[in-house]
Design a protein around this motif. Structure first.
Motif, PDB file in Angstrom:
ATOM      1  N   THR A 123       0.831  -1.205   0.000  1.00  0.00           N
ATOM      2  CA  THR A 123       0.000   0.000   0.000  1.00  0.00           C
ATOM      3  C   THR A 123       0.863   1.252   0.000  1.00  0.00           C
ATOM      4  O   THR A 123       0.593   2.213  -0.735  1.00  0.00           O
ATOM      5  N   ASP A 124       1.915   1.254   0.804  1.00  0.00           N
ATOM      6  CA  ASP A 124       2.831   2.395   0.816  1.00  0.00           C
ATOM      7  C   ASP A 124       3.455   2.623  -0.561  1.00  0.00           C
ATOM      8  O   ASP A 124       3.712   3.772  -0.950  1.00  0.00           O
ATOM      9  N   ARG A 125       3.665   1.544  -1.302  1.00  0.00           N
ATOM     10  CA  ARG A 125       4.279   1.667  -2.631  1.00  0.00           C
ATOM     11  C   ARG A 125       3.346   2.346  -3.634  1.00  0.00           C
ATOM     12  O   ARG A 125       3.806   3.118  -4.501  1.00  0.00           O
ATOM     13  N   VAL A 126       2.051   2.059  -3.572  1.00  0.00           N
ATOM     14  CA  VAL A 126       1.137   2.603  -4.581  1.00  0.00           C
ATOM     15  C   VAL A 126       0.471   3.912  -4.162  1.00  0.00           C
ATOM     16  O   VAL A 126      -0.128   4.602  -5.000  1.00  0.00           O
ATOM     17  N   LEU A 127       0.556   4.284  -2.889  1.00  0.00           N
ATOM     18  CA  LEU A 127      -0.118   5.488  -2.397  1.00  0.00           C
ATOM     19  C   LEU A 127       0.350   6.784  -3.063  1.00  0.00           C
ATOM     20  O   LEU A 127      -0.482   7.655  -3.364  1.00  0.00           O
ATOM     21  N   PRO A 128       1.665   6.995  -3.278  1.00  0.00           N
ATOM     22  CA  PRO A 128       2.084   8.278  -3.866  1.00  0.00           C
ATOM     23  C   PRO A 128       1.389   8.606  -5.181  1.00  0.00           C
ATOM     24  O   PRO A 128       0.979   9.755  -5.406  1.00  0.00           O
ATOM     25  N   ALA A 129       1.227   7.621  -6.066  1.00  0.00           N
ATOM     26  CA  ALA A 129       0.562   7.877  -7.354  1.00  0.00           C
ATOM     27  C   ALA A 129      -0.913   8.183  -7.149  1.00  0.00           C
ATOM     28  O   ALA A 129      -1.486   9.038  -7.848  1.00  0.00           O
ATOM     29  N   THR A 169      -7.001   3.661  10.516  1.00  0.00           N
ATOM     30  CA  THR A 169      -6.058   4.759  10.709  1.00  0.00           C
ATOM     31  C   THR A 169      -5.666   5.379   9.372  1.00  0.00           C
ATOM     32  O   THR A 169      -5.600   6.610   9.221  1.00  0.00           O
ATOM     33  N   LEU A 170      -5.420   4.523   8.383  1.00  0.00           N
ATOM     34  CA  LEU A 170      -5.033   4.987   7.053  1.00  0.00           C
ATOM     35  C   LEU A 170      -6.136   5.838   6.428  1.00  0.00           C
ATOM     36  O   LEU A 170      -5.852   6.864   5.786  1.00  0.00           O
ATOM     37  N   ALA A 171      -7.373   5.436   6.610  1.00  0.00           N
ATOM     38  CA  ALA A 171      -8.499   6.161   6.014  1.00  0.00           C
ATOM     39  C   ALA A 171      -8.510   7.626   6.445  1.00  0.00           C
ATOM     40  O   ALA A 171      -8.799   8.533   5.647  1.00  0.00           O
ATOM     41  N   ARG A 172      -8.191   7.891   7.701  1.00  0.00           N
ATOM     42  CA  ARG A 172      -8.156   9.264   8.204  1.00  0.00           C
ATOM     43  C   ARG A 172      -6.984  10.048   7.609  1.00  0.00           C
ATOM     44  O   ARG A 172      -7.059  11.266   7.435  1.00  0.00           O
ATOM     45  N   GLU A 173      -5.922   9.345   7.277  1.00  0.00           N
ATOM     46  CA  GLU A 173      -4.728  10.012   6.763  1.00  0.00           C
ATOM     47  C   GLU A 173      -4.843  10.384   5.282  1.00  0.00           C
ATOM     48  O   GLU A 173      -4.225  11.362   4.844  1.00  0.00           O
ATOM     49  N   VAL A 174      -5.615   9.619   4.519  1.00  0.00           N
ATOM     50  CA  VAL A 174      -5.635   9.823   3.063  1.00  0.00           C
ATOM     51  C   VAL A 174      -6.973  10.325   2.531  1.00  0.00           C
ATOM     52  O   VAL A 174      -7.109  10.549   1.330  1.00  0.00           O
ATOM     53  N   GLY A 175      -7.939  10.521   3.398  1.00  0.00           N
ATOM     54  CA  GLY A 175      -9.276  10.907   2.951  1.00  0.00           C
ATOM     55  C   GLY A 175      -9.306  12.197   2.137  1.00  0.00           C
ATOM     56  O   GLY A 175     -10.028  12.295   1.130  1.00  0.00           O
ATOM     57  N   ARG A 176      -8.538  13.194   2.543  1.00  0.00           N
ATOM     58  CA  ARG A 176      -8.536  14.476   1.830  1.00  0.00           C
ATOM     59  C   ARG A 176      -7.798  14.408   0.497  1.00  0.00           C
ATOM     60  O   ARG A 176      -7.836  15.371  -0.285  1.00  0.00           O
ATOM     61  N   ASP A 177      -7.159  13.274   0.242  1.00  0.00           N
ATOM     62  CA  ASP A 177      -6.495  13.066  -1.040  1.00  0.00           C
ATOM     63  C   ASP A 177      -7.392  12.351  -2.050  1.00  0.00           C
ATOM     64  O   ASP A 177      -6.921  11.946  -3.122  1.00  0.00           O
ATOM     65  N   GLY A 178      -8.663  12.176  -1.699  1.00  0.00           N
ATOM     66  CA  GLY A 178      -9.580  11.487  -2.603  1.00  0.00           C
ATOM     67  C   GLY A 178      -9.425   9.976  -2.587  1.00  0.00           C
ATOM     68  O   GLY A 178      -9.871   9.289  -3.509  1.00  0.00           O
ATOM     69  N   ALA A 244     -17.548   7.040  -2.908  1.00  0.00           N
ATOM     70  CA  ALA A 244     -16.564   8.028  -2.463  1.00  0.00           C
ATOM     71  C   ALA A 244     -16.749   8.466  -1.009  1.00  0.00           C
ATOM     72  O   ALA A 244     -15.786   8.934  -0.382  1.00  0.00           O
ATOM     73  N   TYR A 245     -17.951   8.325  -0.463  1.00  0.00           N
ATOM     74  CA  TYR A 245     -18.194   8.772   0.914  1.00  0.00           C
ATOM     75  C   TYR A 245     -18.174   7.623   1.908  1.00  0.00           C
ATOM     76  O   TYR A 245     -18.528   7.781   3.075  1.00  0.00           O
ATOM     77  N   ILE A 246     -17.739   6.464   1.440  1.00  0.00           N
ATOM     78  CA  ILE A 246     -17.585   5.307   2.325  1.00  0.00           C
ATOM     79  C   ILE A 246     -16.097   5.088   2.541  1.00  0.00           C
ATOM     80  O   ILE A 246     -15.377   4.708   1.617  1.00  0.00           O
ATOM     81  N   THR A 247     -15.620   5.332   3.740  1.00  0.00           N
ATOM     82  CA  THR A 247     -14.212   5.091   4.046  1.00  0.00           C
ATOM     83  C   THR A 247     -14.054   4.833   5.533  1.00  0.00           C
ATOM     84  O   THR A 247     -14.879   5.259   6.355  1.00  0.00           O
ATOM     85  N   GLY A 248     -13.001   4.098   5.881  1.00  0.00           N
ATOM     86  CA  GLY A 248     -12.776   3.730   7.272  1.00  0.00           C
ATOM     87  C   GLY A 248     -13.805   2.747   7.791  1.00  0.00           C
ATOM     88  O   GLY A 248     -13.966   2.588   8.998  1.00  0.00           O
ATOM     89  N   SER A 249     -14.475   2.067   6.879  1.00  0.00           N
ATOM     90  CA  SER A 249     -15.574   1.174   7.253  1.00  0.00           C
ATOM     91  C   SER A 249     -15.178  -0.301   7.150  1.00  0.00           C
ATOM     92  O   SER A 249     -14.230  -0.656   6.454  1.00  0.00           O
TER      93      SER A 249
END
Length: 261
Positions: A123-129, A169-178, A244-249
């Motif tokens: 996941t860390d590998r593909v997140l930047p793109a 935890t990840l969902a809260r960190e990347v949510g504003r990135d779409g 798009a509005y379902i995350t951290g679930s």
């Protein structure tokens, strides 16, 4: 309903059959280009062939999740073929049945690497793109044991539950990135893994496997095991623009099996 993901690229782990294969084929039906990762090259090729026969695009990759050093080369190969990953489906194999107590530390360590650390590193590998494009979907398939621990699956219960905490935890960190991050939980879906577990229980208890399966089905409100396509389609919806509005679930696909709220 147009799910809005035609032309996107998905990487699906453990996609040689079972739940991963069902997700890969469901995504392909929506016009997604699918990278089929699987421990055995035969399984990866089989799913890729099935996708191609229906007009889809697929790249099979033999992928041992226990080998963290393979992540860079496999993802790079996928990117050269289809471009960067838009949808990541983390789906790892389960450990053998085991008690929670008395297991060798090396067994815990090896399964942690293949089931948990591999997911985190990939996941860390593909997140930047994904962040650069301001769009991404991270879906992690676990087990009903994260909601109601399953007897004699001690290692699986513990390690898969750690992925739930990571995903939330990840969902809260990347949510504003779409980007969304969700966990999908299968109940008793008709897979070879479920057949194996029923057989193991029958062997332990000295019973016929048919009786064990019937007993299991009796606990499911809809009165049957789930179909692979039902699980695959649920994951595909989570991969869509419509979700798009379902995350951290944690989304259960269990026919009502899990009794807790």
């Amino acid at each position: 309903m147009d799910l809005g993901i035609r032309g996107k690229t998905a990487l699906v782990l453990g996609a040689g059959g079972g739940l991963g294969g069902a997700i890969a084929k469901s995504l392909a039906r929506e016009g997604v280009r699918v990278v089929v990762g699987n421990r055995s090259s035969e399984g990866a090729e089989r799913t890729a062939d099935e996708i191609r026969k229906t007009g889809g695009e697929a790249l099979p990759l033999a992928w041992d999740l226990g080998d963290l050093s393979a992540i860079e080369s496999r993802v790079s190969q996928a990117e050269r073929t289809f471009g960067s990953i838009d949808i990541l489906v983390n789906n790892t194999g389960g450990p053998p049945p085991s008690t929670a107590a008395g297991q060798d530390p090396s067994l815990w360590s090896s399964h942690f690497q293949s089931m948990v650390l591999s997911v985190i590193c990939l996941t860390d590998r593909v997140l930047p793109a994904m962040r650069e494009k301001k769009w991404g979907r991270i879906i992690t398939s676990t087990s009903s044991g994260v909601a109601a621990p399953i007897p004699n699956l001690g290692i699986s219960n513990a390690l898969r539950l750690s992925l739930v905490g990571w995903s939330k935890t990840l969902a809260r960190e990347v949510g504003r990135d779409g980007i969304t991050a969700n966990v999908i939980v299968p109940g008793r879906i008709a897979t070879p893994r479920i057949t194996f577990l029923d057989q193991q229980k029958a062997k332990r208890e000295g019973r016929d496997v048919e009786d064990v399966s019937a007993e299991s089905i009796a606990t499911i409100p809809v009165g049957r095991y789930g179909e692979l396509e039902e699980y695959g389609d649920a994951a595909t919806f989570l991969a869509s623009v419509r979700s798009a509005y379902i995350t951290g679930s944690v989304i259960r696909v269990d026919g009502g099996l899990i009794a807790s709220i």
